[in-house]
Design a protein around this motif. Structure first.
Motif, PDB file in Angstrom:
ATOM      1  N   UNK A  71     -17.929   3.154  49.776  1.00 53.92           N
ATOM      2  CA  UNK A  71     -18.733   3.137  48.548  1.00 53.92           C
ATOM      3  C   UNK A  71     -18.110   2.174  47.548  1.00 53.92           C
ATOM      4  N   UNK A  72     -16.800   2.266  47.386  1.00 54.20           N
ATOM      5  CA  UNK A  72     -16.103   1.385  46.448  1.00 54.20           C
ATOM      6  C   UNK A  72     -16.275  -0.083  46.847  1.00 54.20           C
ATOM      7  N   UNK A  73     -16.116  -0.360  48.135  1.00 53.03           N
ATOM      8  CA  UNK A  73     -16.287  -1.745  48.604  1.00 53.03           C
ATOM      9  C   UNK A  73     -17.713  -2.247  48.352  1.00 53.03           C
ATOM     10  N   UNK A  74     -18.689  -1.365  48.571  1.00 48.95           N
ATOM     11  CA  UNK A  74     -20.075  -1.740  48.337  1.00 48.95           C
ATOM     12  C   UNK A  74     -20.357  -2.064  46.875  1.00 48.95           C
ATOM     13  N   UNK A  75     -19.788  -1.268  45.999  1.00 48.51           N
ATOM     14  CA  UNK A  75     -19.964  -1.507  44.561  1.00 48.51           C
ATOM     15  C   UNK A  75     -19.290  -2.822  44.171  1.00 48.51           C
ATOM     16  N   UNK A  76     -18.098  -3.061  44.667  1.00 43.19           N
ATOM     17  CA  UNK A  76     -17.382  -4.309  44.345  1.00 43.19           C
ATOM     18  C   UNK A  76     -18.112  -5.525  44.888  1.00 43.19           C
ATOM     19  N   UNK A  77     -18.661  -5.396  46.079  1.00 45.22           N
ATOM     20  CA  UNK A  77     -19.347  -6.525  46.708  1.00 45.22           C
ATOM     21  C   UNK A  77     -20.628  -6.894  45.959  1.00 45.22           C
ATOM     22  N   UNK A  78     -21.352  -5.869  45.541  1.00 47.07           N
ATOM     23  CA  UNK A  78     -22.627  -6.135  44.872  1.00 47.07           C
ATOM     24  C   UNK A  78     -22.464  -6.421  43.380  1.00 47.07           C
ATOM     25  N   UNK A  79     -21.297  -6.098  42.829  1.00 46.82           N
ATOM     26  CA  UNK A  79     -21.034  -6.264  41.402  1.00 46.82           C
ATOM     27  C   UNK A  79     -22.153  -5.664  40.554  1.00 46.82           C
ATOM     28  N   UNK A  80     -22.674  -4.573  41.014  1.00 49.52           N
ATOM     29  CA  UNK A  80     -23.791  -3.939  40.308  1.00 49.52           C
ATOM     30  C   UNK A  80     -23.485  -2.467  40.099  1.00 49.52           C
ATOM     31  N   UNK A  81     -24.395  -1.792  39.480  1.00 51.17           N
ATOM     32  CA  UNK A  81     -24.258  -0.355  39.316  1.00 51.17           C
ATOM     33  C   UNK A  81     -24.516   0.311  40.653  1.00 51.17           C
ATOM     34  N   UNK A  82     -24.084   1.517  40.741  1.00 54.02           N
ATOM     35  CA  UNK A  82     -24.232   2.277  41.977  1.00 54.02           C
ATOM     36  C   UNK A  82     -25.671   2.763  42.101  1.00 54.02           C
ATOM     37  N   UNK A  83     -26.425   2.138  42.983  1.00 48.51           N
ATOM     38  CA  UNK A  83     -27.800   2.543  43.228  1.00 48.51           C
ATOM     39  C   UNK A  83     -28.187   2.107  44.633  1.00 48.51           C
ATOM     40  N   UNK A  84     -29.272   2.637  45.110  1.00 50.28           N
ATOM     41  CA  UNK A  84     -29.733   2.283  46.446  1.00 50.28           C
ATOM     42  C   UNK A  84     -29.608   3.450  47.405  1.00 50.28           C
TER      43      UNK A  84
END
Length: 185
Positions: A71-84
């Motif tokens: 989850x953390x890697x996904x947030x860092x990669x997208x540089x966005x808020x946590x959604x999806x």
């Protein structure tokens, strides 16, 4: 009753992952689907104190896992808020994370140090999730065994102290044990 009873120590160690699972491993863990809302998945992980959850297809086949790290890697990669959805955040690299029911328990011991957890599947071809093994699960299993060996060591140490302080002659000890090759207490 026999006078010469032998002390038998039973090491009831499971031989296979399936044996381990039957004796108290995490059976049929919660699984997520890739279409699940990520915030709902995170709430469930937090509420139930899950560190990782297998992600499966609607047919029940393992596709990956969601962990706090992924989850953390996904947030860092997208540089966005946590959604999806979960599919946006889960890890699909399973090579070092799966183990089959018929695998020897020693395989889990060898791999758990680097993997932190293993997803138990019915077979590495079918990938139906049967359970999970974590470091703490294996630690609990082997701590019971280790406590037994520690206790035996303590008893041996006390016996050596008692025998050494009793000032027993080697000849007397040889007679008691019926062993002639004893050189010292």
């Amino acid at each position: 009753m026999e006078n010469n009873r032998e002390l038998q120590i039973s090491l009831d160690i499971p031989e296979t992952i399936g044996d381990f699972l039957e004796r108290g491993g995490v059976k049929n863990p919660s699984v997520f689907n890739g279409d699940m809302d990520i915030l709902m998945a995170i709430r469930k992980m937090s509420t139930n104190r899950y560190s990782q959850v297998p992600v499966c297809s609607y047919e029940g086949k393992l596709q990956g896992f969601l962990s706090w790290e992924s989850v953390f890697r996904g947030v860092c990669k997208s540089e966005a808020t946590l959604c999806g959805v979960v599919a946006d955040y889960y890890c699909t690299s399973l090579d070092d994370k799966i183990i089959s029911l018929d695998a020897p328990i020693r395989d889990a011991l060898a791999r758990i140090r680097t993997s932190e957890f293993l997803i138990i599947v019915d077979s590495i071809y079918d990938l139906n999730v049967m359970g999970l093994i974590t470091v703490s699960d294996l630690s609990a299993l082997y701590s019971v065994i280790l406590q037994g060996f520690t206790l035996i060591g303590e008893i041996e140490s006390h016996l050596r102290t008692i025998i050494a302080s009793a000032d027993i002659e080697i000849i007397e000890l040889q007679k008691l044990t019926q062993k002639k090759n004893i050189e010292r207490v």
